[in-house]
Design an enzyme around this catalytic site. Structure first.
Site, mmCIF file in Angstrom:
data_model
loop_
_atom_site.group_PDB
_atom_site.id
_atom_site.type_symbol
_atom_site.label_atom_id
_atom_site.label_comp_id
_atom_site.label_asym_id
_atom_site.label_seq_id
_atom_site.Cartn_x
_atom_site.Cartn_y
_atom_site.Cartn_z
ATOM 1 N N HIS A 115 0.679 -1.485 0.106
ATOM 2 C CA HIS A 115 0.428 -0.212 -0.081
ATOM 3 C C HIS A 115 1.080 1.426 0.118
ATOM 4 O O HIS A 115 1.424 1.855 0.742
ATOM 5 C CB HIS A 115 -0.863 0.313 1.100
ATOM 6 C CG HIS A 115 -1.977 -0.941 1.100
ATOM 7 N ND1 HIS A 115 -2.450 -2.350 1.799
ATOM 8 C CD2 HIS A 115 -2.700 -1.270 0.512
ATOM 9 C CE1 HIS A 115 -2.682 -2.822 1.746
ATOM 10 N NE2 HIS A 115 -3.679 -2.674 0.648
ATOM 11 N N ALA A 116 1.076 1.946 -1.139
ATOM 12 C CA ALA A 116 1.869 3.721 -1.374
ATOM 13 C C ALA A 116 1.905 4.319 -0.039
ATOM 14 O O ALA A 116 3.387 4.234 0.440
ATOM 15 C CB ALA A 116 0.762 3.918 -2.288
ATOM 16 N N ARG A 117 0.979 4.501 0.505
ATOM 17 C CA ARG A 117 1.355 5.599 1.324
ATOM 18 C C ARG A 117 1.666 4.722 2.718
ATOM 19 O O ARG A 117 1.962 5.992 3.342
ATOM 20 C CB ARG A 117 -0.421 6.119 2.579
ATOM 21 C CG ARG A 117 -1.093 5.137 2.682
ATOM 22 C CD ARG A 117 -2.577 5.789 2.667
ATOM 23 N NE ARG A 117 -3.355 4.698 3.131
ATOM 24 C CZ ARG A 117 -5.215 5.078 3.401
ATOM 25 N NH1 ARG A 117 -5.404 5.487 2.946
ATOM 26 N NH2 ARG A 117 -6.064 3.396 3.476
ATOM 27 N N GLU A 118 1.965 3.997 2.747
ATOM 28 C CA GLU A 118 2.718 2.477 4.231
ATOM 29 C C GLU A 118 3.760 2.423 4.325
ATOM 30 O O GLU A 118 4.581 1.959 4.313
ATOM 31 C CB GLU A 118 2.012 1.726 4.513
ATOM 32 C CG GLU A 118 0.401 1.659 4.931
ATOM 33 C CD GLU A 118 -0.129 0.006 4.162
ATOM 34 O OE1 GLU A 118 0.470 -0.911 4.499
ATOM 35 O OE2 GLU A 118 -1.630 0.026 4.633
ATOM 36 N N ARG A 173 -3.142 4.773 -1.550
ATOM 37 C CA ARG A 173 -3.102 3.527 -1.462
ATOM 38 C C ARG A 173 -2.879 2.505 -2.660
ATOM 39 O O ARG A 173 -2.146 1.738 -2.400
ATOM 40 C CB ARG A 173 -4.396 2.746 -0.437
ATOM 41 C CG ARG A 173 -4.476 1.578 -0.509
ATOM 42 C CD ARG A 173 -6.101 1.212 0.505
ATOM 43 N NE ARG A 173 -6.157 0.164 0.458
ATOM 44 C CZ ARG A 173 -6.261 -0.813 1.565
ATOM 45 N NH1 ARG A 173 -5.576 0.270 3.163
ATOM 46 N NH2 ARG A 173 -6.242 -2.127 1.683
ATOM 47 N N ASN A 190 -3.811 -5.539 -2.554
ATOM 48 C CA ASN A 190 -3.848 -6.412 -1.317
ATOM 49 C C ASN A 190 -5.496 -7.852 -0.955
ATOM 50 O O ASN A 190 -5.870 -7.147 -0.554
ATOM 51 C CB ASN A 190 -3.705 -6.284 0.355
ATOM 52 C CG ASN A 190 -2.841 -7.483 0.717
ATOM 53 O OD1 ASN A 190 -2.679 -8.583 0.463
ATOM 54 N ND2 ASN A 190 -2.870 -7.340 2.391
ATOM 55 N N ARG A 191 -6.027 -7.094 -1.727
ATOM 56 C CA ARG A 191 -7.948 -7.378 -2.935
ATOM 57 C C ARG A 191 -7.718 -7.754 -3.989
ATOM 58 O O ARG A 191 -9.205 -8.762 -4.183
ATOM 59 C CB ARG A 191 -8.387 -6.556 -2.180
ATOM 60 C CG ARG A 191 -8.651 -5.016 -1.096
ATOM 61 C CD ARG A 191 -9.492 -6.265 -0.032
ATOM 62 N NE ARG A 191 -9.269 -5.570 1.182
ATOM 63 C CZ ARG A 191 -8.622 -5.334 2.247
ATOM 64 N NH1 ARG A 191 -7.221 -5.469 1.421
ATOM 65 N NH2 ARG A 191 -8.677 -4.464 3.286
ATOM 66 N N HIS A 243 3.161 -4.122 6.493
ATOM 67 C CA HIS A 243 1.460 -3.205 6.028
ATOM 68 C C HIS A 243 2.039 -2.266 7.463
ATOM 69 O O HIS A 243 2.427 -2.395 8.478
ATOM 70 C CB HIS A 243 0.912 -3.989 6.104
ATOM 71 C CG HIS A 243 0.461 -4.527 4.975
ATOM 72 N ND1 HIS A 243 -0.604 -4.057 4.094
ATOM 73 C CD2 HIS A 243 0.754 -5.368 4.559
ATOM 74 C CE1 HIS A 243 -0.458 -4.750 3.000
ATOM 75 N NE2 HIS A 243 0.070 -6.173 3.420
ATOM 76 N N SER A 244 1.165 -0.970 7.419
ATOM 77 C CA SER A 244 0.656 -0.243 8.251
ATOM 78 C C SER A 244 0.185 0.368 8.589
ATOM 79 O O SER A 244 -0.281 -0.150 7.705
ATOM 80 C CB SER A 244 2.092 0.842 8.591
ATOM 81 O OG SER A 244 2.315 1.883 7.753
ATOM 82 N N TYR A 245 -0.909 0.612 9.262
ATOM 83 C CA TYR A 245 -0.361 0.637 11.106
ATOM 84 C C TYR A 245 -1.580 0.215 11.990
ATOM 85 O O TYR A 245 -2.564 0.190 11.353
ATOM 86 C CB TYR A 245 0.362 2.301 11.082
ATOM 87 C CG TYR A 245 -1.742 2.894 11.623
ATOM 88 C CD1 TYR A 245 -2.280 3.056 12.518
ATOM 89 C CD2 TYR A 245 -2.532 3.422 10.263
ATOM 90 C CE1 TYR A 245 -3.499 3.661 12.605
ATOM 91 C CE2 TYR A 245 -2.748 4.126 10.087
ATOM 92 C CZ TYR A 245 -3.926 4.829 11.215
ATOM 93 O OH TYR A 245 -5.049 5.774 11.167
ATOM 94 N N TYR A 295 -10.728 -7.209 10.620
ATOM 95 C CA TYR A 295 -11.991 -7.559 10.111
ATOM 96 C C TYR A 295 -11.778 -8.568 7.902
ATOM 97 O O TYR A 295 -11.256 -8.987 8.285
ATOM 98 C CB TYR A 295 -12.629 -6.260 9.549
ATOM 99 C CG TYR A 295 -11.045 -4.929 8.738
ATOM 100 C CD1 TYR A 295 -10.506 -5.197 6.826
ATOM 101 C CD2 TYR A 295 -10.346 -3.948 9.231
ATOM 102 C CE1 TYR A 295 -9.617 -5.643 6.512
ATOM 103 C CE2 TYR A 295 -9.764 -3.204 8.427
ATOM 104 C CZ TYR A 295 -9.670 -4.092 7.931
ATOM 105 O OH TYR A 295 -7.993 -3.288 7.053
ATOM 106 N N GLU A 317 1.565 -5.388 11.095
ATOM 107 C CA GLU A 317 0.767 -4.326 10.683
ATOM 108 C C GLU A 317 1.536 -3.443 12.163
ATOM 109 O O GLU A 317 1.386 -3.606 12.677
ATOM 110 C CB GLU A 317 -0.609 -3.777 10.920
ATOM 111 C CG GLU A 317 -1.756 -4.501 10.288
ATOM 112 C CD GLU A 317 -1.549 -4.174 8.620
ATOM 113 O OE1 GLU A 317 -1.418 -2.718 8.624
ATOM 114 O OE2 GLU A 317 -2.551 -4.480 7.721
#
Length: 356
Positions: A115-118, A173, A190-191, A243-245, A295, A317
């Site tokens: 995910h780009a923003r992580e 993301r 990641n989906r 990943h984060s967070y 989730y 995470e």
């Protein structure tokens, strides 16, 4: 579901309306970040002036790409670089193989930057490689791991998205692929895996952050990763995706509430790994099966890897739990990486002792 926490972002001019609504609804709330832009600007807070590559700063893609070549050139006995594909926008997907050369070695695959923003995620993959080459031969556990295992490290999977967070929009993301019949860009990588694909916790709308794509592995990036793992299934014994967070250590499944066959073992490994992690700075992690711990979400790489027969499959995470969220300051790169390394080495050592 009830009693869970949700973090969300509000534009400044709407913040007082949102606060009124929350109060009227009787919802408990806390303002974690007063001014997100200030927090994002402060991500470049580091005054570390080191000679050479700086592992305590967030590095842009050009810097990381050059680093992959450099670290391999300087450590030919431990690191080699290959390319496993290209991104939608044509950037090379570099993979580092880290380990002492030997025959019939089993391997652990670890990727960062889904995910780009992580941003803390690619920072950890870089840190891991640095630690491997600098402590090999002096630190007993790392030396054992590199002598007896290979590590496949993908420093950034979603390179196009990562570049976009540096140039256009910090909170992006998804990938940057075009979607037929829609002006909205990108798929959530990641989906996008064939693990209960798009049946829960994913969206079929291209404009959504959790868009599952037009089909499993529709993205060049996810297909390259999946192809590589399929080609090396006989040797890859563990899969780690960073990943984060949220400070979580998750294992399958996320696409169903059913538990994996070796649930007790995965749960015990996770418990021990987060205890190891906490020995460094006392950082508390929660662990468990994805669906019940965070989730339900279908199409994740960890579930897919597990279903390929890789029975040690984990999602980290990293820090924090929302105080900074994706805007984690550079001053936290070192502590985050130090503690995460302890957990990763614990898992790797366990895998080495339980090869199948």
């Amino acid at each position: 579901k009830p009693k869970t926490t949700v973090d969300f972002r509000v534009e400044a001019h709407k913040s007082s309306d949102v606060e009124s609504l929350l109060e009227q609804s009787g919802l408990e709330y806390e303002i974690l970040i007063e001014n997100l832009q200030t927090a994002l600007d402060a991500q470049f807070d580091n005054n570390v002036r080191s000679t050479g590559y700086n592992y305590e700063k967030y590095n842009n893609w050009e810097t990381i790409a050059a680093w992959t070549a450099d670290i391999a050139a300087k450590n030919p006995n431990l690191v080699s670089r290959s390319q496993i594909g290209t991104t939608f926008e044509g950037r090379p997907l570099y993979l580092l193989k880290v380990g002492k050369s030997g025959s019939n070695k089993k391997a652990i695959f670890m990727d960062c930057g889904f995910h780009a923003r992580e941003w803390i995620s690619p920072a950890f993959c870089q840190w891991f490689v640095k630690e491997a080459v600098t402590t090999y031969g002096t630190e007993t556990l790392m030396t054992r791991l590199l002598n007896q295992l290979d590590f496949y490290i993908l420093p950034v999977l979603n390179i196009d998205g990562y570049v976009y967070t540096w140039t256009n929009y910090r909170m992006w993301r998804k990938t940057r692929s075009k979607n037929t019949g829609s002006s909205c860009i990108g798929t959530d990588p990641n989906r996008n895996f064939n693990a209960g694909w798009c049946n829960v916790g994913a969206s079929r709308r291209p404009c959504d952050d959790t868009y599952c794509g037009s089909a499993p592995e529709s993205e060049k990036e996810t297909k390259a990763l999946a192809d590589f793992i399929r080609q090396n299934l006989s040797t890859i014994k563990a899969y780690l995706t960073i990943h984060s967070y949220s400070q979580l250590l998750l294992f399958p499944y996320s696409y169903t509430y059913s538990l994996p066959e070796n649930y007790e073992e995965l749960n015990a490994i996770s418990k021990a790994a987060v205890q190891e992690l906490a020995t460094v700075y006392g950082t508390q992690y929660t662990y468990g099966a994805g669906a019940s711990t965070i989730y339900p979400a279908a199409g994740g790489s960890d579930d897919w890897a597990y279903d390929q027969g890789i029975k040690y499959s984990f999602t980290f995470e990293l820090r924090d739990t929302g105080r900074y969220g994706f805007a984690l300051p550079e001053s936290q790169i070192k502590p985050t990486c130090e503690e995460t390394l302890k957990a990763v080495k614990y898992i790797a050592n366990y895998v080495l002792d339980h090869l199948y």
